[in-house]
Design a protein around this motif. Structure first.
Motif, PDB file in Angstrom:
ATOM      1  N   GLY A   1       0.773  -1.237   0.000  1.00  0.00           N
ATOM      2  CA  GLY A   1       0.000   0.000   0.000  1.00  0.00           C
ATOM      3  C   GLY A   1       0.799   1.278   0.000  1.00  0.00           C
ATOM      4  O   GLY A   1       0.217   2.375   0.029  1.00  0.00           O
ATOM      5  N   ALA A   2       2.104   1.210  -0.047  1.00  0.00           N
ATOM      6  CA  ALA A   2       2.934   2.409  -0.024  1.00  0.00           C
ATOM      7  C   ALA A   2       3.054   3.018  -1.422  1.00  0.00           C
ATOM      8  O   ALA A   2       2.970   2.324  -2.435  1.00  0.00           O
ATOM      9  N   ARG A   3       3.239   4.343  -1.460  1.00  0.00           N
ATOM     10  CA  ARG A   3       3.583   5.045  -2.698  1.00  0.00           C
ATOM     11  C   ARG A   3       5.092   4.930  -2.869  1.00  0.00           C
ATOM     12  O   ARG A   3       5.856   5.480  -2.076  1.00  0.00           O
ATOM     13  N   VAL A   4       5.522   4.212  -3.890  1.00  0.00           N
ATOM     14  CA  VAL A   4       6.917   3.790  -4.010  1.00  0.00           C
ATOM     15  C   VAL A   4       7.548   4.335  -5.284  1.00  0.00           C
ATOM     16  O   VAL A   4       6.953   4.281  -6.364  1.00  0.00           O
ATOM     17  N   LEU A   5       8.768   4.830  -5.146  1.00  0.00           N
ATOM     18  CA  LEU A   5       9.623   5.177  -6.280  1.00  0.00           C
ATOM     19  C   LEU A   5      10.878   4.335  -6.202  1.00  0.00           C
ATOM     20  O   LEU A   5      11.452   4.151  -5.119  1.00  0.00           O
ATOM     21  N   MET A   6      11.318   3.800  -7.348  1.00  0.00           N
ATOM     22  CA  MET A   6      12.610   3.110  -7.399  1.00  0.00           C
ATOM     23  C   MET A   6      13.479   3.784  -8.458  1.00  0.00           C
ATOM     24  O   MET A   6      13.038   4.026  -9.578  1.00  0.00           O
ATOM     25  N   THR A   7      14.720   4.083  -8.089  1.00  0.00           N
ATOM     26  CA  THR A   7      15.667   4.721  -9.000  1.00  0.00           C
ATOM     27  C   THR A   7      16.804   3.770  -9.337  1.00  0.00           C
ATOM     28  O   THR A   7      17.142   2.881  -8.550  1.00  0.00           O
ATOM     29  N   ASP A   8      17.390   3.950 -10.500  1.00  0.00           N
ATOM     30  CA  ASP A   8      18.581   3.182 -10.858  1.00  0.00           C
ATOM     31  C   ASP A   8      19.342   3.910 -11.949  1.00  0.00           C
ATOM     32  O   ASP A   8      18.754   4.656 -12.747  1.00  0.00           O
ATOM     33  N   ARG A   9      20.645   3.678 -12.011  1.00  0.00           N
ATOM     34  CA  ARG A   9      21.509   4.322 -13.000  1.00  0.00           C
ATOM     35  C   ARG A   9      21.370   3.694 -14.381  1.00  0.00           C
ATOM     36  O   ARG A   9      21.777   4.285 -15.387  1.00  0.00           O
ATOM     37  N   LEU A  10      20.792   2.476 -14.447  1.00  0.00           N
ATOM     38  CA  LEU A  10      20.661   1.763 -15.713  1.00  0.00           C
ATOM     39  C   LEU A  10      19.291   2.014 -16.333  1.00  0.00           C
ATOM     40  O   LEU A  10      18.367   2.447 -15.649  1.00  0.00           O
ATOM     41  N   PRO A  11      19.126   1.710 -17.622  1.00  0.00           N
ATOM     42  CA  PRO A  11      17.817   1.893 -18.263  1.00  0.00           C
ATOM     43  C   PRO A  11      16.910   0.673 -18.138  1.00  0.00           C
ATOM     44  O   PRO A  11      15.886   0.577 -18.808  1.00  0.00           O
ATOM     45  N   PHE A  12      17.280  -0.289 -17.298  1.00  0.00           N
ATOM     46  CA  PHE A  12      16.477  -1.493 -17.081  1.00  0.00           C
ATOM     47  C   PHE A  12      16.736  -1.986 -15.663  1.00  0.00           C
ATOM     48  O   PHE A  12      17.631  -1.510 -14.960  1.00  0.00           O
TER      49      PHE A  12
END
Length: 463
Positions: free
Chosen positions: A29-40
C-alpha cells in the motif's frame, strides 16, 4: 513531464534486492519510487549477466526462498526465460548449493519491469544518486541527477539497495569495507559464449571427475567419481567449476591470467550458450570511479583471453565464440553497514536460526580473497541459517533500511548472504518493513518483527 518528489518509500537501486523491495512495499500500500543508474532493472542478474539465482534450497533439498522471488522465477518460466523442470531450480552436482536457477537476462528485464509497474511502483531510470540528505541523524531525501538535471526526492523511509550502501555512507552511517586491510574480493566481468557442445563437455567431465569441483559440501557424502557417473545430461551439472590442470598449463604458457586456479561456466536456457565466470580483477575499489574504469578495461582484455582459453583447452568449446559481455562489472563486496544485528560466520556455519529472522540462506560461505585464492566454508549438516531483521537496520541512522549485500555481516557470512536468493528475501522483508514505517510513522528499528514475519509468511516467504 513533471517528476513527483515526495513518496512513502524510495528504493535506491534496482538490482534484485531493490526490485523485490519495491514490489513488496507497493503491494503493501505504499507510494513507491525506485531509481537506478541503468535503463532497465535486475542489476547484476541483467547488466552483470550473472546467469543464475543461488540458491533457493538448502543442501537437504528444502526450499528456503520463495515469496516474490519464486513468483519472478515462475513468470520467467512462462516466457521461456527459466527451465520448466523442477520449477526452475536445477539440481546441482557442483556441491555448494543444492540447486541452481538459470534465468535469461532479457526475459528477466521484462518480468521485473512488468511486476513493478503492475504493483504501482514509479520508476526513475538512467538516474544517479548525487547525495544523501540527512537531518537529525535521519535520512530525509536523496539528490539525484539525470538528463532532466538535478532534483531532490523525499520519502518517509528509504531502502538502500545500491549494493554499496551509498545512502548509508552518504548520511554518515558507519560501515566496514573489505578485509582488515580494506581490500575487497575479486571483481569479475562475465560474458556469454555461443556454439558450445555441452554433450561433448559432459562426456569429458564423466571421464575426468578429478578435474572438477563435484560434491564439495561434506553433507553430500559422495566421491567425485560417484557423482560424475550419475550425470546423464548437461542439465545435471548446470554450474561447472574446474579444469584445474588446463588452467595450470595455460598459465605456465602465459595464456591465462594468474588470478584464478579454476574456471566456471553456467548453462543457460538457450541451447549451446553458456555464461563464463572466469575473469578475476584484483586490487580495485568498487566505490572509486577511476578504479572501476581501470577494472572495466582490464576485464575486457581478460574476456577475450578467457574465450581463447576455452576454445584451446576445453572440450566442447572448440568452435565457440563470444556472444556478448556484461555491461556492468560483477562486484562481490564493498561496504557492509554496521547494523543493529550482525550476521556472523559462526551463525552461518552452525545454521543458526533466530526469532527475528526475516529470511534464510544456505549457499556456501564463498570468499574470493584479494590474493585470488577462493575459500569456502559450508553450512553444517545441510541446513540453512537465518538472517535477522536487525542486519538490515543501521545501528544509529534512522529513516533507512538496507537490502542486499550491504547487510551488517562478517566477511565470510557476507560471502554467502550476498547471493541472489537471500538478497531477494531481504528485499521482500525490507519493502514490507518500509511500508509499515510509512503507514504507522515508525522508524525501521521500531518495526514489530513479529508482525513483519507474519506478513512474510502470509506471502509465502519462508522465515
Amino acid at each position: 513531464m513533471t517528476q513527483q518528489t515526495d513518496y512513502d518509500v524510495i528504493v535506491a537501486g534496482a538490482g534484485m534486492a531493490g526490485v523485490v523491495a519495491a514490489i513488496a512495499a507497493a503491494r503493501a500500500g505504499a507510494r513507491v519510487l525506485m531509481t537506478d543508474r541503468l535503463p532497465f532493472l535486475g542489476g547484476n542478474m541483467t547488466a552483470g549477466l550473472l546467469g543464475n539465482f543461488l540458491t533457493f534450497h538448502n543442501m537437504k533439498g528444502e526450499q528456503i526462498t520463495a515469496g516474490i522471488a519464486q513468483e519472478i522465477v515462475d513468470h520467467c518460466i512462462e516466457r521461456g526465460g527459466a527451465f520448466r523442470e523442477h520449477r526452475g531450480h536445477l539440481p546441482n552436482a557442483y556441491g555448494n548449493a543444492y540447486s541452481v536457477t538459470p534465468v535469461d537476462p532479457e526475459v528477466l528485464k521484462l518480468v521485473t519491469q512488468k511486476l513493478c509497474v503492475e504493483a504501482g511502483v514509479a520508476l526513475l531510470l538512467n538516474t544517479y544518486i548525487a547525495a544523501t540528505v540527512a537531518e537529525d541523524n535521519r535520512v530525509r531525501a536523496i539528490r539525484v541527477v539525470n538528463k532532466s538535471g538535478e532534483q531532490t526526492l523525499r520519502a518517509k523511509v528509504f531502502v538502500d539497495a545500491t549494493g554499496d550502501a551509498d545512502l548509508v555512507a552518504g548520511a554518515g552511517g558507519r560501515f566496514l569495507f573489505g578485509d582488515e586491510r580494506g581490500k575487497v574480493m575479486s571483481i569479475s566481468l562475465f560474458s556469454r559464449l555461443g556454439n558450445v557442445d555441452l554433450e561433448k563437455h559432459l562426456a569429458y567431465v564423466k571421464e575426468n571427475p578429478d578435474e572438477f569441483m563435484l560434491g564439495e559440501d561434506p553433507y553430500i557424502g559422495k566421491t567425485k567419481a560417484e557423482i560424475a557417473s550419475a550425470l546423464k545430461h548437461w542439465m545435471d551439472y548446470p554450474l561447472v567449476t574446474g579444469h584445474y590442470s588446463a588452467v595450470k598449463r595455460a598459465q605456465a604458457r602465459g595464456e591465462f591470467h594468474p588470478n584464478r586456479q579454476r574456471v566456471v561456466f553456467q548453462v543457460t536456457t538457450i541451447p549451446g550458450v553458456v555464461v563464463l565466470n572466469a575473469t578475476s580483477l584484483l586490487g580495485f575499489d568498487p566505490t572509486d570511479a577511476a578504479s572501476m574504469t581501470k577494472a572495466a578495461l582490464e576485464g575486457r582484455e581478460q574476456i577475450f583471453a578467457v574465450a581463447k582459453f576455452f576454445r584451446d583447452y576445453v572440450p566442447g568449446f572448440e568452435k565457440s565464440f563470444i556472444l556478448d559481455s556484461a555491461s556492468a562489472l560483477g562486484v562481490r563486496e564493498s561496504r557492509r553497514i554496521a547494523g543493529v544485528r550482525t550476521l556472523t560466520t559462526d551463525d552461518c556455519v552452525a545454521g543458526r536460526k533466530n526469532e527475528d529472522d526475516i529470511g534464510l540462506g544456505a549457499y556456501c560461505l564463498d570468499v574470493h580473497q584479494p590474493s585470488g585464492i577462493i575459500e569456502h566454508k559450508h553450512v553444517r549438516d545441510g541446513e540453512a541459517y537465518g538472517i535477522p531483521y536487525g542486519t538490515l537496520v543501521p545501528e544509529k541512522l534512522d529513516g533507512v533500511l538496507v537490502a542486499g549485500r550491504s547487510l551488517s555481516s562478517e566477511r565470510f557470512a557476507n560471502g554467502s548472504a550476498r547471493c541472489q536468493a537471500p538478497i531477494m528475501a531481504m528485499g521482500e522483508a525490507a519493502g514490507i518493513a518500509a511500508a509499515l514505517c510509512a503507514e504507522h510513522g515508525l522508524q525501521p528499528r521500531d518495526v514489530p518483527v513479529g508482525q513483519l514475519r507474519g506478513i512474510l509468511k502470509q506471502n509465502g516467504a519462508p522465515v
